[in-house]
Design an enzyme around this catalytic site. Structure first.
Site, PDB file in Angstrom:
ATOM      1  N   ARG A  15     -10.722  -0.351  14.414  1.00 53.35           N
ATOM      2  CA  ARG A  15     -10.670   0.501  13.238  1.00 53.35           C
ATOM      3  C   ARG A  15     -11.488  -0.112  12.179  1.00 53.35           C
ATOM      4  O   ARG A  15     -12.510   0.454  11.844  1.00 53.35           O
ATOM      5  CB  ARG A  15      -9.089   0.270  13.023  1.00 53.35           C
ATOM      6  CG  ARG A  15      -8.686   1.487  12.095  1.00 53.35           C
ATOM      7  CD  ARG A  15      -7.092   1.492  11.927  1.00 53.35           C
ATOM      8  NE  ARG A  15      -6.556   0.331  11.147  1.00 53.35           N
ATOM      9  CZ  ARG A  15      -5.527   0.111  10.703  1.00 53.35           C
ATOM     10  NH1 ARG A  15      -4.296   1.138  11.029  1.00 53.35           N
ATOM     11  NH2 ARG A  15      -5.090  -1.073  10.304  1.00 53.35           N
TER      12      ARG A  15
ATOM     13  N   TYR B   6      16.092  30.288   7.966  1.00 48.93           N
ATOM     14  CA  TYR B   6      14.714  31.163   8.574  1.00 48.93           C
ATOM     15  C   TYR B   6      14.723  31.436  10.028  1.00 48.93           C
ATOM     16  O   TYR B   6      15.179  30.353  10.704  1.00 48.93           O
ATOM     17  CB  TYR B   6      13.597  30.339   8.105  1.00 48.93           C
ATOM     18  CG  TYR B   6      12.965  30.506   6.745  1.00 48.93           C
ATOM     19  CD1 TYR B   6      12.833  31.648   6.303  1.00 48.93           C
ATOM     20  CD2 TYR B   6      12.939  29.213   6.007  1.00 48.93           C
ATOM     21  CE1 TYR B   6      12.306  31.753   4.830  1.00 48.93           C
ATOM     22  CE2 TYR B   6      12.358  29.414   4.609  1.00 48.93           C
ATOM     23  CZ  TYR B   6      12.077  30.658   4.137  1.00 48.93           C
ATOM     24  OH  TYR B   6      11.573  30.697   2.694  1.00 48.93           O
TER      25      TYR B   6
ATOM     26  N   MET C 221      11.416  24.305   2.893  1.00 49.37           N
ATOM     27  CA  MET C 221      10.779  23.499   2.108  1.00 49.37           C
ATOM     28  C   MET C 221      11.516  22.833   0.971  1.00 49.37           C
ATOM     29  O   MET C 221      11.536  21.470   0.742  1.00 49.37           O
ATOM     30  CB  MET C 221       9.747  24.249   1.224  1.00 49.37           C
ATOM     31  CG  MET C 221       8.877  23.425   0.331  1.00 49.37           C
ATOM     32  SD  MET C 221       7.534  24.346  -0.545  1.00 49.37           S
ATOM     33  CE  MET C 221       6.525  25.062   0.612  1.00 49.37           C
TER      34      MET C 221
ATOM     35  N   LYS D  44       0.879  -1.248   0.295  1.00 52.63           N
ATOM     36  CA  LYS D  44      -0.108  -0.139   0.084  1.00 52.63           C
ATOM     37  C   LYS D  44       0.856   0.828  -0.126  1.00 52.63           C
ATOM     38  O   LYS D  44       1.972   1.172   0.172  1.00 52.63           O
ATOM     39  CB  LYS D  44      -0.800  -0.131   1.066  1.00 52.63           C
ATOM     40  CG  LYS D  44      -0.228  -0.337   2.647  1.00 52.63           C
ATOM     41  CD  LYS D  44      -0.905  -0.537   3.628  1.00 52.63           C
ATOM     42  CE  LYS D  44      -0.110  -0.502   4.783  1.00 52.63           C
ATOM     43  NZ  LYS D  44      -0.701  -1.273   6.107  1.00 52.63           N
TER      44      LYS D  44
HETATM   45  C1  LIG Z   1      -0.049  -2.097   6.776  1.00 54.46           C
HETATM   46  C2  LIG Z   1      -0.714  -3.424   7.141  1.00 54.46           C
HETATM   47  C3  LIG Z   1      -0.139  -4.486   7.129  1.00 54.46           C
HETATM   48  C4  LIG Z   1       1.455  -4.379   7.028  1.00 54.46           C
HETATM   49  O1  LIG Z   1       1.882  -3.818   8.157  1.00 54.46           O
HETATM   50  P1  LIG Z   1       3.337  -3.853   8.722  1.00 54.46           P
HETATM   51  O2  LIG Z   1       3.540  -3.351   9.933  1.00 54.46           O
HETATM   52  O3  LIG Z   1       3.931  -2.940   7.739  1.00 54.46           O
HETATM   53  O4  LIG Z   1       4.431  -5.315   8.373  1.00 54.46           O
HETATM   54  C5  LIG Z   1      -0.881  -5.889   7.379  1.00 54.46           C
HETATM   55  N1  LIG Z   1      -2.054  -5.780   7.306  1.00 54.46           N
HETATM   56  C6  LIG Z   1      -2.793  -4.832   7.516  1.00 54.46           C
HETATM   57  C7  LIG Z   1      -4.346  -4.925   7.609  1.00 54.46           C
HETATM   58  C8  LIG Z   1      -2.053  -3.367   7.282  1.00 54.46           C
HETATM   59  O5  LIG Z   1      -3.118  -2.464   7.133  1.00 54.46           O
END
Ligand SMILES: *Cc1c(COP(=O)(O)O)cnc(C)c1O
Length: 366
Positions: free
Chosen positions: A139, A261, A308, A43
């Site tokens: 969640r 800055y 930035m 992801k």
């Molecule tokens: C992101 C995620 C993972 C992977 O988690 P890591 O801690 O990066 O290994 C696995 N399962 C779900 C549901 C996630 O959202």
């Protein structure tokens, strides 16, 4: 294409992704997952490192199941993983059925509304879905009563054809937290309701810290693949990402002069200051105090506020000539670990990786 368009446009820095290290980390996690299958969480553009190249390397290493958060990520992934199984973690959004059909995406359904919407729009023609059960994180996911009702509804089950039952642990990064045992026990109860459906429970932390019972049928590590730390313990996996920024000016600053800055840094001695062409838009968190970068393998401090697009570092202690305009300074990677930077800015490696930004030249080693 004109010559001008074919020229490489110089970037302020570069991101180097070691695909061999990524594949090697996956193989290590796959060994630990066995006999369960080892998937991969890709992801957020493979945690910021580029899903096309990263997933390509993972497919070549033998990975067959992937987890993305959103359908658009699944579409991109499908273009490099023609025969992989792709789960979309963030549930099902009404109206998206044509996209799920066209790219053979599997939704991870986490509420009765999502299930109704998915079945209403795809009927029996959709991919098999995954069911997400909430075991205490609150969640996403079906509650235990909803899951039990589904388990006894044969009509619904035959249309849904669930291919995977999953849950997610809230406290896997601190394995001794009693939440873990509680969630694992609740998940076992839910799995007993769906005896023929495969199960998935483990992220990186659970896979690395937990025993055999957390492996279930499919694991889903993310951060460990990319060389990040999943708990406070040391990290035995290989470094995958290296971020470097280009030195674009070196200037002499007299004692008493300030830099940047807010004039927050005042030189206490005659100083040499190198200016890097990367700033908070490139993932150098402005909140950081006491951060360092590495030039030629040597650590030097960041001074003044991070802007930035620019960052100043004090190179007075390097020998004259040790740093030249055009050199690269490592922000994190091989000399300065990702997790050290994360610690200094009060966050986790996940957030550092996913905030690298889009401006670096990207190099993939394979
Ligand atoms: C992101 C995620 C993972 C992977 O988690 P890591 O801690 O990066 O290994 C696995 N399962 C779900 C549901 C996630 O959202």
């Amino acid at each position: 294409m004109s010559t001008a368009l074919r020229m490489t446009v110089p970037a302020g820095g570069r991101l180097t992704v070691d695909l061999r290290a990524l594949a090697s980390n996956w193989r290590r996690l796959a060994d630990r997952s066995g006999p369960a299958e080892c998937g991969a969480a890709v992801k957020a553009d493979a945690y910021g490192l580029g899903v096309e190249r990263c997933a390509g390397a993972l497919v070549a290493a033998g990975c067959r199941s992937f987890f993305v958060a959103q359908p658009s990520e699944g579409v991109k992934l499908r273009s490099v993983a023609a025969s992989a199984t792709i789960y979309v973690l963030n549930g099902y959004t009404s109206g998206a059925a044509p996209i799920y059909f066209a790219h053979r995406l599997r939704p991870v359904l986490g509420s009765s509304e999502e299930i109704a919407s998915w079945l209403g729009e795809t009927g029996e023609a959709g991919e098999p879905a995954a069911l997400h059960v909430d075991t205490g994180m609150n969640r996403l996911g079906l509650d235990l009563a909803e899951a039990a009702a589904i388990a006894t509804d044969d009509g619904l089950l035959s249309r849904l054809r669930p291919a995977l039952l999953m849950t997610h642990l809230a406290c896997a990064d601190t394995w001794t937290n009693p939440m873990n045992a509680n969630q694992i026990r609740r998940f076992a109860e839910v799995r007993a309701l769906f005896p023929s459906v495969a199960g998935s429970l483990a992220n990186s932390a659970a896979l690395m810290e937990g025993g055999r019972e957390i492996r279930q049928d499919l694991t889903r590590p993310g951060i460990a693949l990319y060389g990040g730390r999943w708990s406070a313990a040391s990290n035995p996996l290989e470094t995958v990402a290296r971020v470097e920024a280009r030195v674009i000016q070196i200037r002499d600053v007299a004692a008493g002069e300030c830099v940047g800055y807010g004039a927050t840094f005042v030189a206490g001695r005659p100083s040499r200051i190198a200016i890097l062409s990367a700033g908070y838009a490139d993932g150098l968190h402005r909140a950081a105090a006491g951060q360092e970068v590495a030039i030629g393998g040597r650590r030097v401090p960041i001074v003044g506020r991070i802007s930035m697009d620019l960052t100043a570092v004090d190179v007075t202690d390097l020998e004259t000539g040790a740093v030249q305009r055009g050199d690269f300074a490592e922000v994190f990677g091989t000399v300065i670990p990702l997790d050290e930077v994360a610690n200094r800015v009060g966050t986790i490696g996940y957030e550092i990786l996913t905030s690298i930004g889009r401006r670096y030249e990207r190099r993939y080693l394979d």
